[in-house]
Scaffold this motif. Sequence first.
Motif, PDB file in Angstrom:
ATOM      1  N   ARG A 147       0.837  -1.212   0.000  1.00  0.00           N
ATOM      2  CA  ARG A 147       0.000   0.000   0.000  1.00  0.00           C
ATOM      3  C   ARG A 147       0.866   1.254   0.000  1.00  0.00           C
ATOM      4  NH1 ARG A 147      -4.183  -1.666   4.688  1.00  0.00           N
ATOM      5  NH2 ARG A 147      -5.540  -2.981   3.449  1.00  0.00           N
ATOM      6  N   ASP A 148       1.900   1.252   0.823  1.00  0.00           N
ATOM      7  CA  ASP A 148       2.804   2.391   0.904  1.00  0.00           C
ATOM      8  C   ASP A 148       3.502   2.619  -0.442  1.00  0.00           C
ATOM      9  OD1 ASP A 148       4.070   4.496   2.351  1.00  0.00           O
ATOM     10  OD2 ASP A 148       5.883   3.246   2.503  1.00  0.00           O
ATOM     11  N   ALA A 149       3.968   1.549  -1.060  1.00  0.00           N
ATOM     12  CA  ALA A 149       4.640   1.670  -2.360  1.00  0.00           C
ATOM     13  C   ALA A 149       3.672   2.173  -3.424  1.00  0.00           C
ATOM     14  CB  ALA A 149       5.229   0.327  -2.770  1.00  0.00           C
ATOM     15  N   ARG A 150       2.436   1.690  -3.408  1.00  0.00           N
ATOM     16  CA  ARG A 150       1.440   2.134  -4.385  1.00  0.00           C
ATOM     17  C   ARG A 150       1.123   3.617  -4.200  1.00  0.00           C
ATOM     18  NH1 ARG A 150      -2.808  -1.373  -3.539  1.00  0.00           N
ATOM     19  NH2 ARG A 150      -1.590  -2.930  -4.613  1.00  0.00           N
ATOM     20  N   PHE A 151       1.013   4.081  -2.955  1.00  0.00           N
ATOM     21  CA  PHE A 151       0.760   5.501  -2.687  1.00  0.00           C
ATOM     22  C   PHE A 151       1.912   6.355  -3.204  1.00  0.00           C
ATOM     23  CE2 PHE A 151       1.450   9.196   0.042  1.00  0.00           C
ATOM     24  CZ  PHE A 151       0.275   9.896  -0.197  1.00  0.00           C
ATOM     25  N   ARG A 152       3.148   5.932  -2.919  1.00  0.00           N
ATOM     26  CA  ARG A 152       4.313   6.694  -3.379  1.00  0.00           C
ATOM     27  C   ARG A 152       4.379   6.747  -4.898  1.00  0.00           C
ATOM     28  NH1 ARG A 152       9.179   4.831   0.668  1.00  0.00           N
ATOM     29  NH2 ARG A 152       8.131   5.468   2.580  1.00  0.00           N
ATOM     30  N   LEU A 153       4.075   5.631  -5.544  1.00  0.00           N
ATOM     31  CA  LEU A 153       4.099   5.589  -7.011  1.00  0.00           C
ATOM     32  C   LEU A 153       3.026   6.513  -7.588  1.00  0.00           C
ATOM     33  CD1 LEU A 153       5.370   4.331  -9.524  1.00  0.00           C
ATOM     34  CD2 LEU A 153       3.686   2.511  -9.364  1.00  0.00           C
ATOM     35  N   GLY A 154       1.839   6.511  -6.972  1.00  0.00           N
ATOM     36  CA  GLY A 154       0.770   7.402  -7.429  1.00  0.00           C
ATOM     37  C   GLY A 154       1.153   8.858  -7.269  1.00  0.00           C
ATOM     38  N   ALA A 155       1.782   9.213  -6.149  1.00  0.00           N
ATOM     39  CA  ALA A 155       2.217  10.597  -5.925  1.00  0.00           C
ATOM     40  C   ALA A 155       3.298  10.987  -6.932  1.00  0.00           C
ATOM     41  CB  ALA A 155       2.737  10.766  -4.505  1.00  0.00           C
ATOM     42  N   LEU A 156       4.234  10.083  -7.175  1.00  0.00           N
ATOM     43  CA  LEU A 156       5.290  10.369  -8.148  1.00  0.00           C
ATOM     44  C   LEU A 156       4.715  10.559  -9.546  1.00  0.00           C
ATOM     45  CD1 LEU A 156       8.314  10.639  -8.755  1.00  0.00           C
ATOM     46  CD2 LEU A 156       8.368   8.160  -9.080  1.00  0.00           C
ATOM     47  N   ASN A 157       3.760   9.710  -9.942  1.00  0.00           N
ATOM     48  CA  ASN A 157       3.123   9.851 -11.260  1.00  0.00           C
ATOM     49  C   ASN A 157       2.380  11.175 -11.374  1.00  0.00           C
ATOM     50  OD1 ASN A 157       4.076   7.449 -12.282  1.00  0.00           O
ATOM     51  ND2 ASN A 157       2.265   6.289 -11.657  1.00  0.00           N
ATOM     52  N   ALA A 158       1.692  11.579 -10.306  1.00  0.00           N
ATOM     53  CA  ALA A 158       0.960  12.845 -10.330  1.00  0.00           C
ATOM     54  C   ALA A 158       1.917  14.030 -10.449  1.00  0.00           C
ATOM     55  CB  ALA A 158       0.102  12.986  -9.080  1.00  0.00           C
ATOM     56  N   ILE A 159       3.026  13.978  -9.747  1.00  0.00           N
ATOM     57  CA  ILE A 159       4.028  15.056  -9.818  1.00  0.00           C
ATOM     58  C   ILE A 159       4.630  15.114 -11.211  1.00  0.00           C
ATOM     59  CG2 ILE A 159       6.296  15.795  -8.993  1.00  0.00           C
ATOM     60  CD1 ILE A 159       5.460  14.712  -6.218  1.00  0.00           C
ATOM     61  N   THR A 160       4.962  13.989 -11.768  1.00  0.00           N
ATOM     62  CA  THR A 160       5.552  13.927 -13.103  1.00  0.00           C
ATOM     63  C   THR A 160       4.568  14.439 -14.158  1.00  0.00           C
ATOM     64  OG1 THR A 160       6.825  11.999 -12.407  1.00  0.00           O
ATOM     65  CG2 THR A 160       6.710  12.410 -14.750  1.00  0.00           C
ATOM     66  N   ALA A 161       3.304  14.072 -14.027  1.00  0.00           N
ATOM     67  CA  ALA A 161       2.299  14.479 -15.018  1.00  0.00           C
ATOM     68  C   ALA A 161       1.942  15.955 -14.918  1.00  0.00           C
ATOM     69  CB  ALA A 161       1.038  13.634 -14.847  1.00  0.00           C
ATOM     70  N   SER A 162       2.163  16.560 -13.757  1.00  0.00           N
ATOM     71  CA  SER A 162       1.766  17.961 -13.573  1.00  0.00           C
ATOM     72  C   SER A 162       2.714  18.938 -14.268  1.00  0.00           C
ATOM     73  CB  SER A 162       1.673  18.293 -12.088  1.00  0.00           C
ATOM     74  OG  SER A 162       2.959  18.262 -11.501  1.00  0.00           O
ATOM     75  N   GLY A 163       3.881  18.502 -14.635  1.00  0.00           N
ATOM     76  CA  GLY A 163       4.823  19.380 -15.344  1.00  0.00           C
ATOM     77  C   GLY A 163       5.392  20.449 -14.430  1.00  0.00           C
ATOM     78  N   ASP A 164       5.507  21.671 -14.970  1.00  0.00           N
ATOM     79  CA  ASP A 164       6.117  22.766 -14.207  1.00  0.00           C
ATOM     80  C   ASP A 164       5.168  23.407 -13.213  1.00  0.00           C
ATOM     81  OD1 ASP A 164       8.445  22.399 -15.570  1.00  0.00           O
ATOM     82  OD2 ASP A 164       8.001  23.904 -17.103  1.00  0.00           O
ATOM     83  N   HIS A 165       3.875  23.217 -13.361  1.00  0.00           N
ATOM     84  CA  HIS A 165       2.891  23.886 -12.508  1.00  0.00           C
ATOM     85  C   HIS A 165       2.125  22.884 -11.649  1.00  0.00           C
ATOM     86  CE1 HIS A 165       3.915  27.363 -14.810  1.00  0.00           C
ATOM     87  NE2 HIS A 165       3.446  26.835 -15.926  1.00  0.00           N
ATOM     88  N   ALA A 166       2.792  22.322 -10.677  1.00  0.00           N
ATOM     89  CA  ALA A 166       2.142  21.365  -9.785  1.00  0.00           C
ATOM     90  C   ALA A 166       1.240  22.089  -8.789  1.00  0.00           C
ATOM     91  CB  ALA A 166       3.202  20.570  -9.016  1.00  0.00           C
ATOM     92  N   PRO A 168      -0.436  23.018  -5.242  1.00  0.00           N
ATOM     93  CA  PRO A 168       0.131  23.065  -3.892  1.00  0.00           C
ATOM     94  C   PRO A 168      -0.205  21.830  -3.052  1.00  0.00           C
ATOM     95  CG  PRO A 168      -0.864  25.179  -4.429  1.00  0.00           C
ATOM     96  CD  PRO A 168      -1.203  24.239  -5.554  1.00  0.00           C
ATOM     97  N   ALA A 169      -1.446  21.345  -3.186  1.00  0.00           N
ATOM     98  CA  ALA A 169      -1.847  20.153  -2.422  1.00  0.00           C
ATOM     99  C   ALA A 169      -1.006  18.946  -2.831  1.00  0.00           C
ATOM    100  CB  ALA A 169      -3.323  19.863  -2.615  1.00  0.00           C
ATOM    101  N   LEU A 170      -0.708  18.842  -4.097  1.00  0.00           N
ATOM    102  CA  LEU A 170       0.117  17.736  -4.597  1.00  0.00           C
ATOM    103  C   LEU A 170       1.541  17.845  -4.078  1.00  0.00           C
ATOM    104  CD1 LEU A 170       0.409  15.264  -6.410  1.00  0.00           C
ATOM    105  CD2 LEU A 170       0.856  16.803  -8.323  1.00  0.00           C
ATOM    106  N   LEU A 171       2.067  19.067  -4.066  1.00  0.00           N
ATOM    107  CA  LEU A 171       3.428  19.251  -3.556  1.00  0.00           C
ATOM    108  C   LEU A 171       3.539  18.896  -2.067  1.00  0.00           C
ATOM    109  CD1 LEU A 171       4.471  22.523  -5.399  1.00  0.00           C
ATOM    110  CD2 LEU A 171       5.167  20.174  -5.896  1.00  0.00           C
TER     111      LEU A 171
END
Length: 172
Positions: A147-166, A168-171
């Motif tokens: 579960r922890d690994a899946r959460f981290r992977l989801g957060a990393l994917n969201a950060i990567t997909a957001s580009g230069d304008h992430a 604030p909640a995601l950050l």
Amino acid sequence: LSVCDQIREIVLTPGGGLSRLLMGSLDALRRSTDSSGIVGALNAVTELLDASAALVGLEGSVVAGMPLDPPLANRDRLPVPMTGQLGRVVQVTHPIILAPREKPSFWLVVRRGDATAMWTEAAADVLQVAAWAVGTRLVAERLQRERDARFRLGALNAITASGDHAEPALLE
């Protein structure tokens, strides 16, 4: 009188003593697993059987519990419970299978020098119960890590997909 009563019980109703031991092991394992995890379960087995108990991993090394000298041999790491003799010491092993159709990942091992046939039978039964308790704890830990690994992977994917304008909640 107390010793005589215990001897009478053992001779006349050996199954009763084994039943009490198994009920005691269920209670001790329930309490120890809730409070102190695998080490607590191994301590409960050690106390119940008056023997050295250990959890052995796939490579044969001790993961928790008492050190084994000699270590658990390859021939003893089978997917079935086993009882054997190591010189004057009796060894009882029980595999722990974490998922159906999976090979054992761990083995519970107890060793005792002055073991009787009755003790060996009781140890096999107690290890079967203890294997369920320890296996449940190991599966719960595996699930938490996944579960922890899946959460981290989801957060990393969201950060990567957001580009230069992430956002604030995601950050955060």
